[in-house]
Motif scaffolding. Structure first.
Motif, PDB file in Angstrom:
ATOM      1  N   ARG A 161     154.911 100.236 158.226  1.00 27.46           N
ATOM      2  CA  ARG A 161     153.513  99.987 158.275  1.00 27.46           C
ATOM      3  C   ARG A 161     153.327  98.528 158.548  1.00 27.46           C
ATOM      4  NH1 ARG A 161     149.176 103.058 155.877  1.00 27.46           N
ATOM      5  NH2 ARG A 161     147.100 102.160 156.896  1.00 27.46           N
ATOM      6  N   ARG A 353     143.496 104.661 154.943  1.00 24.98           N
ATOM      7  CA  ARG A 353     144.047 105.781 155.564  1.00 24.98           C
ATOM      8  C   ARG A 353     143.767 105.548 157.147  1.00 24.98           C
ATOM      9  NH1 ARG A 353     141.617 111.357 153.633  1.00 24.98           N
ATOM     10  NH2 ARG A 353     143.138 112.208 155.137  1.00 24.98           N
ATOM     11  N   ARG A 355     143.350 107.393 159.440  1.00 26.53           N
ATOM     12  CA  ARG A 355     142.003 108.066 160.263  1.00 26.53           C
ATOM     13  C   ARG A 355     140.672 107.263 159.939  1.00 26.53           C
ATOM     14  NH1 ARG A 355     138.429 111.644 157.648  1.00 26.53           N
ATOM     15  NH2 ARG A 355     137.223 112.853 159.005  1.00 26.53           N
ATOM     16  N   THR A 356     140.529 106.561 158.622  1.00 29.17           N
ATOM     17  CA  THR A 356     139.542 105.654 158.421  1.00 29.17           C
ATOM     18  C   THR A 356     139.331 104.447 159.269  1.00 29.17           C
ATOM     19  OG1 THR A 356     139.640 106.574 156.189  1.00 29.17           O
ATOM     20  CG2 THR A 356     138.516 104.482 156.620  1.00 29.17           C
ATOM     21  N   ARG A 472     141.365 116.048 162.685  1.00 35.42           N
ATOM     22  CA  ARG A 472     141.745 115.302 161.609  1.00 35.42           C
ATOM     23  C   ARG A 472     143.318 115.104 161.105  1.00 35.42           C
ATOM     24  NH1 ARG A 472     137.460 115.302 157.516  1.00 35.42           N
ATOM     25  NH2 ARG A 472     139.138 115.283 155.783  1.00 35.42           N
ATOM     26  N   GLU A 476     146.451 111.306 161.021  1.00 34.98           N
ATOM     27  CA  GLU A 476     147.228 110.920 159.911  1.00 34.98           C
ATOM     28  C   GLU A 476     148.495 110.774 160.220  1.00 34.98           C
ATOM     29  OE1 GLU A 476     146.054 109.721 157.193  1.00 34.98           O
ATOM     30  OE2 GLU A 476     143.735 110.411 157.394  1.00 34.98           O
TER      31      GLU A 476
END
Length: 488
Positions: A161, A353, A355-356, A472, A476
Motif C-alpha cells: 500500500r 477504502r 472503493r471510496t 462493489r 476492493e
C-alpha cells in the motif's frame, strides 16, 4: 487459469516471516530482510525525475507557438506525440521488465530522457519538438512500467500500500514540478526554452545513480516466487512446507496444502511458462480474474488523466485568452497547483477504502469539468484554477485507487505489465480527446471546444463512478471476481 500459481506464491510470501530475522521483520521478495523504508522512498526518485521532463514543456509552448507560428491543433498534435511514444513503450516495457528485470529497462529510459532534453533545448522546428515529445513519451512509458514496479519490489509484500502511494505521488509531484520550474527559469534565466532542460539532464543523471544502487530482488527469485515455470514448486504441485525452492525457499511456514488449492493445479506452472515465453510486444494485460479491477481503475483514472492532459495542452492558451497574458510562470503555476492537489489528496485519502477513493476520484473529475465550463463562460481565472485542482484530485485518486487494486492482487512477476495496462487505458483517451478539441477549437473557438470537452468528460467520469458503485467486489483489493470482466 493463467496467473493462479503466481498469486498463490505471492499470498504465501505475504503471510510469512524470514527465519532468524528480527521480530516483526517480514521477508523481501527474494526471501531476505526488507530494505530500510528510506530505500522505498528513494526508489520513487527516478519516477519523479522522468515526470519532471514529461510536462516541463507546458509553459513554453506559448513561446514556441509564437516563434514557429503553429495553430492550436498543431500544438495539441505535438503534445499528443508524447502519448504515442508512451503507448508504444507500454506495449514493450512492462513485459520486458517482468522478464529481464527493472534496471535493464530503467537505465536506457533515463538515457533516452536525456536525449529528449537535448532535442527540446535545441528545437527550432515543429518536427524537432514533436520528436522530443515522442522520445520523452517512450522514456516515461518505460518508467511508468518498470519504475513503479521497482518501488513495489523494494517495498516488499508487506508494504504494497505504501509502494502504491509513493509510486503514484512520485508521478504527480514530478509532473507538477516540471512546468513550474520551466516557467520560473524561462523568465529569470538565460535561454528561456533551454535552461530547464539542462537542469532536467542533471536530475536524470542523479536518477541513473539511484537506479544503479537500488536493492532490487534478483529476477531469478521473482520468477521462482511468481512461478513462471522456471523452478517454482507451486507450479509442480509440491507442498511448500517441504522446502527445495519456490515459496519455501523464502521461509514459508506450515499451512494446509488444500487451503491454497495447490494440489488441484498441477498444470498451472506449465500455463504460466507458456505465458512467460509469449510475445515480447503485446497489449499489456492482467490475468482474467483481475480484469474487473483493471477496468474499474481505468474507468476512473482515464477521465481524470484526460482532464489534466487538456489543462496541460490547452490550459496556457485558455489562460492567455482570459488574461490576455502569456506569463509562463502563471501557466506553470497552474499546472503545479493541479498536480500538488493530486499529490495532497492521495495522502489525505490513503487510509480510506479503495472503493471510496475511486468514487471520490470520479466525482472530483466530474466537478472539475463542470467548473471548467463555468470558468470559460464567466472568464474567471479563479474558477479555471479551481477546475485544474479538481481535475488533479480526480486523476490522483483514480491513479492511487487503480494502483492499489493491482498492487494488492497481483504477484510481482506481473506487476510491471499490470501498471502498463492501467496506463494504456488512461493515456489512450488522454491523447485522443485533447487533440480532437484542439483542432475543433481552430474552427469553433477555444471556449466552445473547452465547453464540449468539459461536458463529455464530466459525463464519462460519472459513468466511471457508477461502475464502481455497481461492481462493489471488484473495487476492493484482495478479492478476485469476474463480474465486470465478463461484461466485456
Amino acid at each position: 487459469m493463467p496467473g493462479t500459481a503466481e498469486a498463490e506464491a505471492e499470498v504465501l510470501a505475504r503471510t510469512t516471516r524470514t527465519p532468524g530475522a528480527a521480530a516483526g521483520a517480514t521477508t523481501a521478495l527474494d526471501g531476505g530482510p526488507l530494505p530500510p523504508r528510506w530505500w522505498v522512498w528513494l526508489a520513487a526518485w527516478p519516477v519523479v525525475a522522468v515526470f519532471v521532463l514529461s510536462n516541463a514543456a507546458t509553459p513554453l509552448y506559448v513561446l514556441w507557438q509564437r516563434e514557429l507560428g503553429f495553430s492550436s491543433g498543431t500544438l495539441t498534435a505535438v503534445f499528443a506525440s508524447y502519448i504515442v511514444g508512451l503507448l508504444g513503450s507500454l506495449l514493450v516495457a512492462g513485459v520486458v521488465s517482468d522478464r529481464v528485470g527493472r534496471k535493464p529497462v530503467l537505465l536506457p529510459a533515463l538515457v533516452l530522457g536525456a536525449v529528449a532534453s537535448v532535442f527540446f533545448a535545441t528545437a527550432s522546428t515543429v518536427f524537432t519538438l514533436a520528436l522530443a515529445r515522442f522520445l520523452s513519451g517512450i522514456a516515461v512509458g518505460a518508467v511508468v512500467s518498470a519504475g513503479m514496479a521497482a518501488v513495489s519490489d523494494v517495498a516488499g509484500p508487506s508494504r504494497r500500500r505504501l509502494a502504491a502511494l509513493l509510486a503514484s505521488t512520485a508521478m504527480v509531484v514530478g509532473a507538477g514540478v516540471g512546468p513550474l520550474l520551466a516557467g520560473v527559469l524561462s523568465e529569470t534565466a538565460p535561454g528561456p526554452t533551454s535552461t530547464v532542460f539542462v537542469v532536467e539532464i542533471a536530475l536524470l543523471v542523479s536518477a541513473v545513480v539511484v537506479v544503479a544502487r537500488l536493492p532490487l530482488p534478483r529476477r531469478a527469485d521473482l520468477v521462482r516466487d511468481g512461478d513462471l515455470g522456471k523452478g517454482g514448486d507451486l507450479g509442480r504441485g509440491r507442498d511448500p512446507r517441504k522446502g527445495g525452492g519456490g515459496a519455501a525457499a523464502a521461509g514459508v511456514g506450515a499451512g494446509p496444502r488444500r487451503m491454497f488449492g495447490i494440489g488441484a493445479r498441477l498444470g498451472s506452472g506449465r500455463r504460466a511458462a507458456a505465458r512467460a515465453s509469449g510475445r515480447w510486444i503485446r497489449v499489456p494485460s492482467v490475468p482474467r480474474e483481475h480484469r474487473g479491477k483493471l477496468l474499474l481503475g481505468i474507468a476512473v483514472f482515464g477521465p481524470g488523466l484526460t482532464s489534466t492532459s487538456f489543462v496541460l495542452s490547452l490550459g496556457p492558451s485558455l489562460l492567455a485568452d482570459l488574461l490576455d497574458s502569456d506569463s509562463r510562470v502563471l501557466a506553470g503555476s497552474m499546472a503545479f497547483v493541479m498536480f500538488m492537489a493530486s499529490t495532497g489528496v492521495q495522502f489525505a485519502v490513503q487510509r480510506l477504502r479503495v472503493r471510496t477513493i475511486l468514487i471520490s476520484g470520479a466525482l472530483s473529475t466530474a466537478a472539475g469539468m463542470a467548473v471548467l465550463v463555468l470558468a470559460v463562460h464567466t472568464s474567471s481565472v479563479v474558477l479555471l484554477g479551481a477546475a485544474a485542482m479538481l481535475a488533479g484530485a480526480g486523476q490522483g485518486q483514480g491513479q492511487l485507487g487503480g494502483l492499489s487494486l493491482l498492487n494488492s492482487s497481483l504477484p510481482s512477476s506481473r506487476l510491471a505489465e499490470a501498471n502498463a495496462a492501467l496506463n494504456v487505458g488512461g493515456y489512450l483517451p488522454a491523447g485522443a480527446f485533447p487533440v480532437a478539441v484542439g483542432y475543433l477549437s481552430d474552427s469553433v473557438g477555444l471556449s466552445t471546444g473547452a465547453t464540449l470537452f468539459g461536458t463529455v468528460m464530466a459525463g464519462t467520469a460519472l459513468v466511471g463512478a457508477a461502475l464502481v458503485v455497481v461492481h462493489r467486489s471488484d473495487a476492493e483489493p484482495g478479492c478476485s471476481t469476474r463480474s465486470l470482466a465478463s461484461t466485456r
